[in-house]
Design a protein around this motif. Structure first.
Motif, PDB file in Angstrom:
ATOM      1  N   ARG A   1       0.689  -1.101  -0.032  1.00  0.00           N
ATOM      2  CA  ARG A   1       0.010   0.494  -0.483  1.00  0.00           C
ATOM      3  C   ARG A   1       1.115   1.443  -0.220  1.00  0.00           C
ATOM      4  NH1 ARG A   1      -2.439  -3.337  -0.879  1.00  0.00           N
ATOM      5  NH2 ARG A   1      -4.439  -4.569   0.401  1.00  0.00           N
ATOM      6  N   SER A   2       1.088   2.172  -0.850  1.00  0.00           N
ATOM      7  CA  SER A   2       1.672   3.602  -1.111  1.00  0.00           C
ATOM      8  C   SER A   2       0.570   4.448  -1.212  1.00  0.00           C
ATOM      9  CB  SER A   2       2.851   2.904  -2.524  1.00  0.00           C
ATOM     10  OG  SER A   2       2.041   2.845  -2.847  1.00  0.00           O
ATOM     11  N   LEU A   3       1.730   5.445  -0.915  1.00  0.00           N
ATOM     12  CA  LEU A   3       0.861   6.995  -1.424  1.00  0.00           C
ATOM     13  C   LEU A   3       2.255   7.824  -2.367  1.00  0.00           C
ATOM     14  CD1 LEU A   3      -2.031   8.801  -1.405  1.00  0.00           C
ATOM     15  CD2 LEU A   3      -0.903  10.178   0.286  1.00  0.00           C
TER      16      LEU A   3
ATOM     17  N   SER B   1      -2.146   6.321  -5.049  1.00  0.00           N
ATOM     18  CA  SER B   1      -2.050   4.859  -4.420  1.00  0.00           C
ATOM     19  C   SER B   1      -1.721   3.932  -5.592  1.00  0.00           C
ATOM     20  CB  SER B   1      -3.600   5.166  -3.606  1.00  0.00           C
ATOM     21  OG  SER B   1      -3.985   4.621  -4.460  1.00  0.00           O
TER      22      SER B   1
ATOM     23  N   ASP C   1      -1.054   0.571  -5.205  1.00  0.00           N
ATOM     24  CA  ASP C   1      -2.004  -0.121  -4.235  1.00  0.00           C
ATOM     25  C   ASP C   1      -2.250  -2.005  -4.630  1.00  0.00           C
ATOM     26  OD1 ASP C   1      -1.875   1.129  -2.320  1.00  0.00           O
ATOM     27  OD2 ASP C   1      -4.256   1.757  -1.904  1.00  0.00           O
TER      28      ASP C   1
END
Length: 623
Positions: free
Chosen positions: A281-283, A292, A294
């Protein structure tokens, strides 16, 4: 007495690069071994740090941080992960995309041995093994005699780093359990560079005469900020700054496996089954807009193998073969989400014949059926490919051996590559591989010299000028890897041990628009020199010097990243139960970087800085 013990230790060294226990002196390829003692004395905190420091293998800082680096065994640059296979306790850990394999999540105190196989391992390990294979064996996977032990490690240092590791082995007759846990917190060396990692593992083993069964579960988590890349001007003014103060990533890895080994007379059997899951999970911020990325990965694999060894008329023959089955899924969430699938089915056979004089001949063949699909691509990527290998090991004297091998390796484009092209389907990457080498072994000394060449056709890589300047993954014009590797260790005195590596490599285009240009992100030269000195009883001083030459971040070779030499120092006070240590990383406080992606006005840009000087104090308790 010391020399005799060292000689006995050398005689007992075995590797599993042939997928069975083997004497490394009988293998027709180069293999480097890092032991648990080597790791402990070096102060390395992760698997990739141990490989880079002790073997001088070039590494590039991973974009997700948390102590992760991408290793590059033989000059594949940005696609090194896709041209190298990672194996942990007999199971393949390499991913089917460009996400990379997370080695920093493996608890370092559980590692018994790291084997680095140089050059193609395609016959035994399949697709993507042209550059080599890194085999990690944990303490639960070694199959040696067990005893009750426990250890606790605590450290604190620069950048508000705090680390705690603990583990134990419990033995009851034929049954044993290994447990381990770790936690590491750091503010990082850049703004928004903080990270928090934690993990744990448990392995239950039952071993009796000829039979061993191991069940394992492991999990690791990373929470980290993503400081992003810097321009040249930003790096020169303040390498600790960031333009992305709110970007972050969360990664969770889970692994389960079953391993069984059985010896029955002249037969050896092995079975491996594993399941793993990865959640990301990332932003990230691009052009002022946050987005994002994901996704979830699920992978399953099963492998069965057998070896029959017998001696007849002074000839010793060993015939091994097996089956590998694997399935890999990735689901990307969001508006532009996708699904990718990969299935590999392979059979392989390898025969080794040792003549009366000690000459060893080997031949191997692998046939692998591969299917890859992506929801954004109409047609599946599907092919059946073969790898083969011929090898020779020739004793020259009691302490000398020469060897050579010739073979072919392959890979298909991964999920990220074949889903983003200029419209032309990507062909299989094929490589003709040649290696020559010599080994020398003495009581406490050893040396290896290797020469190699990989001639690649249809190498798969990214070209930013393709697709009308929008960039795309393409089949390159012909490329070639060739080089020389030297590795050795020497006990200068009973109290002073030296270990050195040196490599010269050439990764170039040999045709087409980039003819004569270097492949991006490949160091032409690298070297390491390590020393361990027992200065006084119980006091050990260690020093490691690592050199990496300059490299080009772009296909046109329009700029170069500077070369760098770093020095790490460590002092340890070793007592029967406790070890106290102080380590200084990058002791000369060099300002450098290993990761950059582009050039601007003749200078590298998109830079990911490395940390400056760091100091860590630690205590280890052993029971």
């Amino acid at each position: 007495m010391v020399a005799a013990q060292a000689a006995a230790s050398l005689d007992q060294v075995v590797v599993t690069g042939s997928r069975f226990s083997d004497d490394p002196r009988g293998l027709p390829f180069g293999v480097s071994v890092i032991t648990a003692q080597d790791i402990r004395r070096s102060g390395a905190g992760t698997v990739n740090e141990a490989v880079m420091k002790l073997l001088g293998v070039p590494g590039r800082l991973d974009l997700y941080g948390g102590g992760e680096y991408a290793l590059d065994l033989r000059g594949f640059g940005s696609t090194s992960d896709s041209n190298m296979v990672i194996v942990v306790d007999g199971l393949r850990l390499s991913e089917g995309d460009l996400g990379g394999t997370r080695l920093a999540g493996i608890p370092i105190d559980t590692v018994e041995r790291i084997e680095v196989l140089r050059g193609s391992g395609a016959v035994l390990y399949g697709e993507g093994a042209t550059g080599g294979v890194v085999i990690i064996t944990t303490k639960a996977g070694r199959g040696a005699q067990r005893r009750n032990t426990a250890q606790v490690y605590a450290a604190a240092g620069s950048h508000a780093t705090r680390e705690l590791r603990a583990g134990a082995t419990l033995v009851a007759g034929d049954f044993s359990v290994d447990v381990a846990g770790n936690r590491r917190l750091s503010d990082g060396h850049r703004d928004n560079g903080e990270s928090a990692t934690r993990g744990g593992s448990v392995a239950a083993q039952w071993a009796t005469d000829g039979l061993r069964i191991v069940l394992r579960h492991g999990e690791d988590r990373l929470n980290a900020g993503l400081p992003g890349a810097l321009s040249t001007a930003q790096y020169d003014s303040d390498p600790s700054q960031t333009e992305h103060p709110n970007d972050w990533v969360r990664i969770i890895n889970r692994r389960n496996s079953l391993q069984a080994d059985w010896r029955l007379g002249d037969w050896e059997f092995g079975f491996d089954a594993g399941q793993r899951a990865k959640q990301v999970r990332s932003l990230s911020t691009y052009f002022g807009s946050a987005s994002s990325y994901d996704y979830d990965v699920a992978a399953d694999q099963v492998g069965a193998r057998a070896r029959y060894s017998a001696t007849l008329g002074g000839l010793r023959n060993s015939l091994a073969g097996g089956v590998d089955l694997s399935h890999w899924d990735r689901d990307v969430a969001g508006t532009y989400g996708s699904s990718a699938r990969q299935t590999n089915r392979a059979v392989y056979l390898r025969d080794d014949l040792t003549l009366e004089g000690g000459t060893r001949l080997s031949a191997g063949l692998r046939r692998e059926a591969i299917q890859k699909t992506h929801s954004g691509v109409t047609a599946a990527l599907e092919d059946t490919l073969q790898a083969w290998e011929l090898g020779l090991v020739q004793p020259l004297a009691a302490q000398w051996q020469a060897y050579g091998r010739l073979g072919r390796s392959f890979r298909l484009a991964n999920a990220d590559e074949f889903s983003y092209t200029s419209g032309t389907p990507l062909r299989p990457q094929m490589s003709r591989d040649v290696e020559l080498g010599a080994r020398w072994r003495a009581e406490r000394d050893r040396a290896d010299l290797r020469l190699y060449r990989n001639s690649l056709r249809d190498e798969i890589g990214y070209d930013p000028s393709a697709n009308g300047g929008w960039g795309a993954n393409v089949n390159y014009d012909p490329t070639r890897r060739q080089g020389i590797e030297l590795e050795g260790s020497h006990a200068l005195t009973p109290a002073l041990e030296l270990r050195a590596t040196a490599a010269w490599r050439q990764a170039t285009f040999v045709g087409g628009a980039y003819d004569g240009k270097d492949v991006p992100l490949v160091n032409a030269g690298s070297a390491s020199l390590g020393a361990q000195w027992q200065a006084l009883p119980g006091h050990r001083l260690g020093a490691t010097l690592v050199y990496a030459s300059s490299r080009h971040p772009d296909l046109a070779n329009s700029c170069s990243m500077p070369s760098v030499t770093t020095l790490d120092l460590r002092w340890a006070w070793e007592l029967p139960v406790v070890e106290l240590s102080v380590a200084v990383g990058n002791a000369t406080d060099r300002k450098f970087y290993t990761q950059a992606y582009a050039c601007a006005n003749g200078l590298p840009t998109s830079i990911y800085p490395e940390p400056g000087r760091s100091v860590t104090a630690a205590a280890r308790l052993n029971f």
